[in-house]
Design a protein around this motif. Structure first.
Motif, short mmCIF file in Angstrom:
data_model
loop_
_atom_site.label_atom_id
_atom_site.label_comp_id
_atom_site.label_asym_id
_atom_site.label_seq_id
_atom_site.Cartn_x
_atom_site.Cartn_y
_atom_site.Cartn_z
N GLY A 280 1.08 -1.12 -0.22
CA GLY A 280 -0.18 -0.13 -0.13
C GLY A 280 1.07 0.91 0.07
O GLY A 280 0.39 2.36 -1.24
N LEU A 281 1.85 1.42 0.51
CA LEU A 281 2.70 2.82 1.05
C LEU A 281 3.23 2.60 -0.75
O LEU A 281 3.49 3.98 -0.98
N ARG B 256 3.28 7.08 -5.23
CA ARG B 256 3.49 7.32 -6.13
C ARG B 256 2.55 8.47 -6.79
O ARG B 256 2.26 8.22 -7.56
N GLU B 257 1.71 8.50 -5.59
CA GLU B 257 0.53 9.26 -6.20
C GLU B 257 0.69 10.79 -6.60
O GLU B 257 2.39 11.83 -6.25
N ASP B 258 0.29 11.70 -6.93
CA ASP B 258 0.53 12.84 -6.89
C ASP B 258 0.10 13.84 -5.96
O ASP B 258 1.69 14.97 -5.90
N ARG C 21 7.24 12.71 8.28
CA ARG C 21 5.60 13.24 8.15
C ARG C 21 4.54 12.65 7.04
O ARG C 21 4.06 12.51 6.59
N VAL C 22 5.62 13.53 5.74
CA VAL C 22 4.75 12.37 4.34
C VAL C 22 4.27 11.44 4.24
O VAL C 22 3.25 11.17 4.05
N VAL C 23 4.85 10.38 5.13
CA VAL C 23 4.62 9.10 5.26
C VAL C 23 3.47 8.79 6.41
O VAL C 23 2.75 7.82 6.03
N SER C 24 3.52 9.13 7.43
CA SER C 24 2.73 9.01 8.68
C SER C 24 1.54 9.71 8.32
O SER C 24 0.40 8.44 8.35
N ARG C 25 1.51 10.68 7.83
CA ARG C 25 0.46 11.71 7.32
C ARG C 25 -0.44 11.52 6.44
O ARG C 25 -1.70 11.52 5.90
N HIS C 26 0.24 10.65 5.28
CA HIS C 26 -0.09 11.23 3.87
C HIS C 26 -0.16 9.64 3.10
O HIS C 26 -1.21 9.21 3.20
#
Length: 350
Positions: free
Chosen positions: A237-238, A243-245, A259-264
């Motif tokens: 899933g990650l 790869r998403e915009d 923060r990009v990984v944990s929150r988005h």
């Protein structure tokens, strides 16, 4: 004969009739949409109805399987009992009645949660099973918490790192965790760590009072399959989310990587993990029967196994009923949470 136009109409009787037909069709469509899942209460009612049908099917199948497994009167009367003594035991247990009569009495008792007294243990069978339930739920809860704490960090690292060695390690964990039976791992670990090395006790017959060392192997055995499931889902899933915009947008704005990984990136993975949670907990209830029996854990497992071998019909029925109710309740709660968190689930149900 003249037709009176309703208030607010154009005065044309044909146009008024067409308008009334369209309005009625629209109203029927709205009612159908609400019935199919537009209303949370309707969804809950439909789900509860399905759960009742599942429990009814489980109890029916259980009743007939128990009747073909053997005669409990013979084992209760003993090997030296005469035919008259065996028949007396059968009459005392109510097993001499016609099969359909026993089935109706069984369902009637299930409706009022009365499965009768245990053949081997003194007391009501459902009460005896419920006394063991906290130990079973506690072991499963601790095992699943351990699985989450292990699988999520490993899955996040696997999605973000480019190390081939680590990727192969994760692949091995996933394959072994999903393919090797729990009882085989439990027996091997008990022999290696408990018997040969003496590092951990081979039994945990006092539950959580047995000590930390006694919990290591049972918790690991129960958590092995959820670790593999959660690890693979988190990694896959990650990798897709990264790869998403919206991830590239967050990175271009200077958002910190953690923060990009944990929150988005983890947010889209959450629903999939929640769906798997319901399946994992249901599987752990069935797998827990074996693990509890191997380690003599004071839960439902040893009671269920001994009751099956002794043909203790009331105990088997009560234990199976409790496990079935837990499984359907877990899936019901997970469905409600997924429906609440993900609007696509509500649209799929409609």
């Amino acid at each position: 004969m003249t037709m009176t136009a309703p208030p607010g109409s154009t005065g044309d009787p044909l146009a008024t009739l067409a308008e009334e037909n369209v309005t009625a069709a629209q109203r029927r469509a709205v009612r159908r949409a609400r019935f199919r899942g537009g209303s949370g209460w309707v969804f809950a009612a439909r789900t509860v109805g399905r759960l009742i049908l599942v429990i009814f099917g489980v109890l029916t199948l259980l009743f007939f399987l128990l009747r073909v497994s053997g005669d409990p009167a013979s084992s209760l009367a003993g090997p030296d009992a005469t035919a008259a003594e065996v028949e007396a035991v059968r009459v005392r247990l109510g097993l001499d009645a016609p099969l359909w009569g026993q089935y109706i009495d069984f369902l009637r008792g299930a409706v009022v949660l009365d499965f009768g007294n245990s053949y081997r243990m003194s007391g009501d069978s459902l009460s005896l099973v419920l006394e063991k339930l906290p130990a079973t739920i506690g072991l499963i809860a601790v095992s699943y918490l351990f699985a989450i704490l292990v699988a999520l960090p490993l899955g996040m690292i696997a999605a973000l790192t480019r190390s081939r060695i680590y990727a192969r390690f994760v692949d091995t964990v996933v394959v072994v965790g999903q393919s090797v039976p729990v009882f085989a791992v439990a027996v091997v670990l008990v022999y290696l760590l408990g018997v040969e090395a003496g590092l951990v006790p081979t039994l945990a017959d006092e539950g959580f009072s047995s000590g930390f060392a006694a919990l290591i192997v049972p918790v690991f055995c129960l958590a092995m399959h959820p670790i593999a499931q959660l690890l693979e889902l988190t990694r896959a899933g990650l990798q897709e989310s990264m790869r998403e915009d919206f991830i590239r947008t967050a990175e271009s704005k200077g958002v910190a990587p953690w923060r990009v990984v944990s929150r988005h990136a983890m947010r889209p993975v959450g629903t999939a993990l929640l769906n798997v949670t319901g399946l994992d907990l249901a599987a752990m209830l069935s797998g827990g029967v074996v693990v509890e029996s191997i380690f003599a854990w004071p839960g439902i497992g040893p009671v269920l196994v001994s009751s099956v071998s002794n043909r203790d019909y009331p105990m088997v029925a009560a234990a199976t009923f409790v496990v079935a109710v837990l499984v359907v309740l877990i899936n019901f709660v997970v469905d409600l949470i997924c429906r609440r968190l993900d609007p696509r689930t509500r649209k799929a149900d409609a």
